[in-house]
Design a protein around this motif. Structure first.
Motif, mmCIF file in Angstrom:
data_model
loop_
_atom_site.group_PDB
_atom_site.id
_atom_site.type_symbol
_atom_site.label_atom_id
_atom_site.label_comp_id
_atom_site.label_asym_id
_atom_site.label_seq_id
_atom_site.Cartn_x
_atom_site.Cartn_y
_atom_site.Cartn_z
ATOM 1 N N PRO A 66 -36.914 -36.035 18.219
ATOM 2 C CA PRO A 66 -37.424 -35.183 19.247
ATOM 3 C C PRO A 66 -38.689 -34.399 18.531
ATOM 4 N N PRO A 67 -39.801 -34.187 19.381
ATOM 5 C CA PRO A 67 -40.610 -33.353 18.806
ATOM 6 C C PRO A 67 -40.238 -31.980 18.144
ATOM 7 N N VAL A 68 -40.748 -31.567 17.217
ATOM 8 C CA VAL A 68 -40.377 -30.231 16.557
ATOM 9 C C VAL A 68 -41.832 -29.430 16.442
ATOM 10 N N THR A 69 -41.475 -28.151 17.153
ATOM 11 C CA THR A 69 -42.842 -27.273 17.079
ATOM 12 C C THR A 69 -42.161 -26.009 16.581
ATOM 13 N N ILE A 70 -43.208 -25.424 15.820
ATOM 14 C CA ILE A 70 -42.958 -24.062 15.007
ATOM 15 C C ILE A 70 -44.007 -23.294 15.062
ATOM 16 N N THR A 74 -45.339 -29.850 14.524
ATOM 17 C CA THR A 74 -46.505 -29.265 15.117
ATOM 18 C C THR A 74 -46.346 -27.949 14.728
ATOM 19 N N GLU A 75 -47.275 -27.275 14.325
ATOM 20 C CA GLU A 75 -47.349 -25.911 13.686
ATOM 21 C C GLU A 75 -48.465 -25.369 14.392
ATOM 22 N N TYR A 76 -47.994 -24.003 14.947
ATOM 23 C CA TYR A 76 -49.309 -23.259 15.596
ATOM 24 C C TYR A 76 -49.157 -21.807 15.076
ATOM 25 N N ASP A 77 -50.272 -21.592 14.545
ATOM 26 C CA ASP A 77 -50.484 -20.340 13.525
ATOM 27 C C ASP A 77 -50.929 -19.218 14.749
ATOM 28 N N GLN A 88 -40.697 -19.085 15.281
ATOM 29 C CA GLN A 88 -39.992 -19.749 16.398
ATOM 30 C C GLN A 88 -40.009 -21.158 16.171
ATOM 31 N N ILE A 89 -38.755 -21.714 16.375
ATOM 32 C CA ILE A 89 -38.840 -23.090 16.208
ATOM 33 C C ILE A 89 -38.044 -23.811 17.462
ATOM 34 N N PHE A 90 -38.597 -24.815 17.860
ATOM 35 C CA PHE A 90 -37.975 -25.711 18.981
ATOM 36 C C PHE A 90 -37.894 -27.246 18.382
ATOM 37 N N ILE A 91 -36.887 -27.883 18.751
ATOM 38 C CA ILE A 91 -36.464 -29.041 18.557
ATOM 39 C C ILE A 91 -36.401 -29.756 19.925
ATOM 40 N N GLY A 92 -37.646 -30.595 20.521
ATOM 41 C CA GLY A 92 -37.683 -30.922 21.784
ATOM 42 C C GLY A 92 -37.686 -29.626 22.466
ATOM 43 N N ASP A 93 -37.018 -29.476 23.666
ATOM 44 C CA ASP A 93 -36.904 -28.256 24.515
ATOM 45 C C ASP A 93 -35.925 -27.251 24.107
ATOM 46 N N ASP A 153 -33.647 -18.417 9.781
ATOM 47 C CA ASP A 153 -32.165 -18.266 9.395
ATOM 48 C C ASP A 153 -31.226 -19.109 10.203
ATOM 49 N N GLU A 154 -31.806 -19.314 11.662
ATOM 50 C CA GLU A 154 -30.875 -19.992 12.620
ATOM 51 C C GLU A 154 -31.094 -21.638 12.241
ATOM 52 N N LEU A 155 -32.376 -22.034 11.784
ATOM 53 C CA LEU A 155 -32.318 -23.242 11.304
ATOM 54 C C LEU A 155 -31.842 -23.699 10.097
ATOM 55 N N ALA A 156 -31.634 -22.565 8.927
ATOM 56 C CA ALA A 156 -30.855 -22.916 7.920
ATOM 57 C C ALA A 156 -29.458 -23.051 7.990
ATOM 58 N N SER A 157 -28.900 -22.362 9.105
ATOM 59 C CA SER A 157 -27.514 -22.153 9.417
ATOM 60 C C SER A 157 -26.955 -23.529 10.203
#
Length: 88
Positions: free
Chosen positions: A4-8, A32-35, A58-63, A70-74
């Motif tokens: 799924p698309p990943v957005t950060i 996809t990174e948005y600064d 703030q990271i999204f995987i799909g929706d 920290d949550e991603l690493a967890s």
């Protein structure tokens, strides 16, 4: 590998953003990174997608709103990240 698309959403000079992107890079995940350092419409978009989020990344995987670094690493430590990325 299809996932799924990943957005950060990030800000310039953010160590947590760097750490999150490094983990995604190690996994070979395209994202996809948005600064949003200077604000603008992408910051508004992030706040719409994650109303209680006031920090970056703030990271999204799909929706799915993963949260921050920290949550991603967890998720990775728990062995759940690959499944979310469709890399099983």
């Amino acid at each position: 590998m299809s996932h799924p698309p990943v957005t950060i959403y990030t800000k310039f000079g953010c160590g947590y953003c760097f750490r999150a992107k490094s983990l995604l890079d190690q996994k070979g995940v395209d994202y996809t990174e948005y600064d949003i350092t200077m604000g603008g419409p992408k910051r508004d978009e992030m706040r719409e997608r994650a109303p209680n989020a006031n920090t970056v990344p703030q990271i999204f995987i799909g929706d799915i709103h993963v949260g921050g670094s920290d949550e991603l690493a967890s998720l990775e430590r728990q062995g759940k990240l690959d499944a979310m990325l469709g890399a099983e």
